[in-house]
Scaffold this active site. Structure first.
Site, PDB file in Angstrom:
ATOM      1  N   SER A   1       0.841  -1.194   0.000  1.00 34.45           N
ATOM      2  CA  SER A   1       0.000   0.000   0.000  1.00 34.45           C
ATOM      3  C   SER A   1       0.876   1.244   0.000  1.00 34.45           C
ATOM      4  O   SER A   1       2.089   1.171   0.220  1.00 34.45           O
ATOM      5  CB  SER A   1      -0.901   0.037   1.244  1.00 34.45           C
ATOM      6  OG  SER A   1      -1.847  -1.000   1.232  1.00 34.45           O
TER       7      SER A   1
ATOM      8  N   MET B   1      -4.133  -7.510   2.138  1.00 34.68           N
ATOM      9  CA  MET B   1      -4.050  -6.532   3.205  1.00 34.68           C
ATOM     10  C   MET B   1      -3.271  -7.142   4.367  1.00 34.68           C
ATOM     11  O   MET B   1      -3.442  -8.310   4.692  1.00 34.68           O
ATOM     12  CB  MET B   1      -5.449  -6.131   3.680  1.00 34.68           C
ATOM     13  CG  MET B   1      -6.364  -5.624   2.567  1.00 34.68           C
ATOM     14  SD  MET B   1      -7.149  -6.942   1.594  1.00 34.68           S
ATOM     15  CE  MET B   1      -8.483  -7.393   2.691  1.00 34.68           C
TER      16      MET B   1
ATOM     17  N   CYS C   1      -4.417  -0.438   8.951  1.00 35.59           N
ATOM     18  CA  CYS C   1      -3.795  -0.901   7.702  1.00 35.59           C
ATOM     19  C   CYS C   1      -2.498  -1.591   8.070  1.00 35.59           C
ATOM     20  O   CYS C   1      -1.529  -0.934   8.480  1.00 35.59           O
ATOM     21  CB  CYS C   1      -3.522   0.253   6.748  1.00 35.59           C
ATOM     22  SG  CYS C   1      -2.618  -0.271   5.259  1.00 35.59           S
TER      23      CYS C   1
END
Length: 392
Positions: free
Chosen positions: A19, A314, A104
């Protein structure tokens, strides 16, 4: 007619894991944005370029995907035995909404290096050469995370030969430990079951493992919902009907997990829970063209984030995968072959990832001591981000 000038806010654009997002030091934010609320949310939306009905975020720092529409606010921690407080905001692309409901895990890998560079870690704890252990308090979920950041000549070492599937270039390895991602006082399995029958009106009834570890996640069997478990992004994201089915499943799962009380609330809680589907190990070709054989992995996992299939995995969902894999009888554990699994390597659209978990059964309840995985991080740009002064 006069218009407000632009203002500039100190910021750093960083990649963490698979990310990337805009990082801020809390004290650098405009005064009225240093507290949670409407002003802060509006500021972050304008920084990222949302809401954008075109879905491109052209007039902002966002990259028009769930992996690149992210913000982080860090501050010195006043919590004992912690260095930095980490607050994560997932910014919606087409809506004026910032979701603060989860963490996250990928950007967690960048928190340590930002904290060191920003002076948020006591200088006496940073070696001239070696590893700096950065103790992170994740404020969204109130959990401890430890990042092991390499240091060379007193500076964060960002370059290296560690390869992470889903990231084009190699970088320095950053091991990340998610400490007790489920508090013993909390229910890892909110329904009390490791496998439930999830009834979704108009769609069907499916076996589901619903777990709260790392991030609330609903695991399904790929074959029950018509998939192989080897799908890539286009196989799912180019199918509007499939995305609608997944969102409906997610909403009903959220109710069963006790996260919302009405289906309509799911639209305002896009970041959590996640939906993922699992399948036994099977060979496939990743999105980069890399050949993944069934001997390379223990199982396949595909997960959706913010309504779309994720291009890799993720980090927080990887915590859920590792935890569920270590608990006999969950759908993740069974897809990996069943039995004891202290670590698993799973296939995702971009390649593979290994994650380990230490779990214990205390009475009738499962707990997890820690989940470990390696990521990497790198500063992409630093300086100021500019937004119109009347944005917030």
């Amino acid at each position: 007619m006069s218009f407000a000038p632009q203002i500039k806010i100190p910021a750093t654009y960083m990649r963490g894991g698979t990310s990337k997002g805009v990082f801020f030091n809390l004290v650098d934010l405009p005064e009225r944005c240093q507290q949670p609320g409407e002003a802060r949310d509006k500021m972050l939306l304008r920084v990222i370029g949302s809401p954008d009905p075109y879905g491109k975020q052209t007039d902002g720092m966002g990259g028009a995907t769930s992996s690149t529409s992210k913000t982080v606010i860090l501050s010195t921690s006043d919590k004992q035995d912690h260095d930095v407080d980490y607050l994560f905001g997932q910014v919606a692309i087409d809506k004026a909404f910032v979701d603060w409901s989860g963490n996250c895990g990928n950007l967690t890998a960048a928190v340590g290096s930002f904290a060191i560079n920003a002076g948020l870690v006591d200088a006496t704890r940073i070696p001239q050469n070696g590893i700096c252990t950065v103790r992170i308090w994740q404020k969204n979920i109130e959990k401890t995370i430890v990042a092991q950041v390499p240091i060379t000549n007193g500076l964060v070492q960002e370059t290296g030969d560690f390869e992470l599937d889903g990231v084009t270039f190699a970088a320095a390895e950053v091991p990340v430990e998610f400490i007790a991602p489920v508090d013993p006082s909390e229910a890892m399995f909110p329904t009390g079951n490791i496998v439930d029958e999830l009834e979704v009106p108009g769609i069907g009834t499916f076996q589901a493992t619903m777990i709260n570890a790392g991030i609330p996640t609903i695991f399904l069997n790929a074959d029950e919902i018509g998939y192989q478990g080897t799908e890539l992004q286009d196989d799912i994201n180019n199918d509007p009907a499939a995305l609608t089915r997944f969102e409906t499943i997610r909403a009903y799962g959220a109710i069963k997990m006790g996260l919302i009380s009405e289906i309509s609330e799911a639209a305002k809680r896009q970041h959590t829970p996640k939906v993922a589907f699992v399948a036994p190990a099977k060979s496939y070709r990743s999105s980069s063209g890399k050949s993944i054989t069934e001997h390379d992995i223990d199982l396949n996992v595909r997960a959706l984030s913010m309504g779309k299939l994720h291009h890799a995995m993720m980090g927080t969902a990887a915590v859920a995968i590792g935890t569920a894999a270590a608990i006999p009888g969950t759908l993740v554990n069974l897809a990996a072959g069943g039995g004891e699994c202290s670590s698993v390597t799973f296939g995702h659209p971009s390649g593979t990832l290994k994650v380990g978990a230490k779990t214990n059964l205390l009475g009738a309840n499962w707990t997890v001591n820690k989940v470990i995985m390696s990521r990497s991080a790198r500063v992409l740009m630093e300086g100021w981000v500019r937004i119109p002064a009347d944005s917030f």
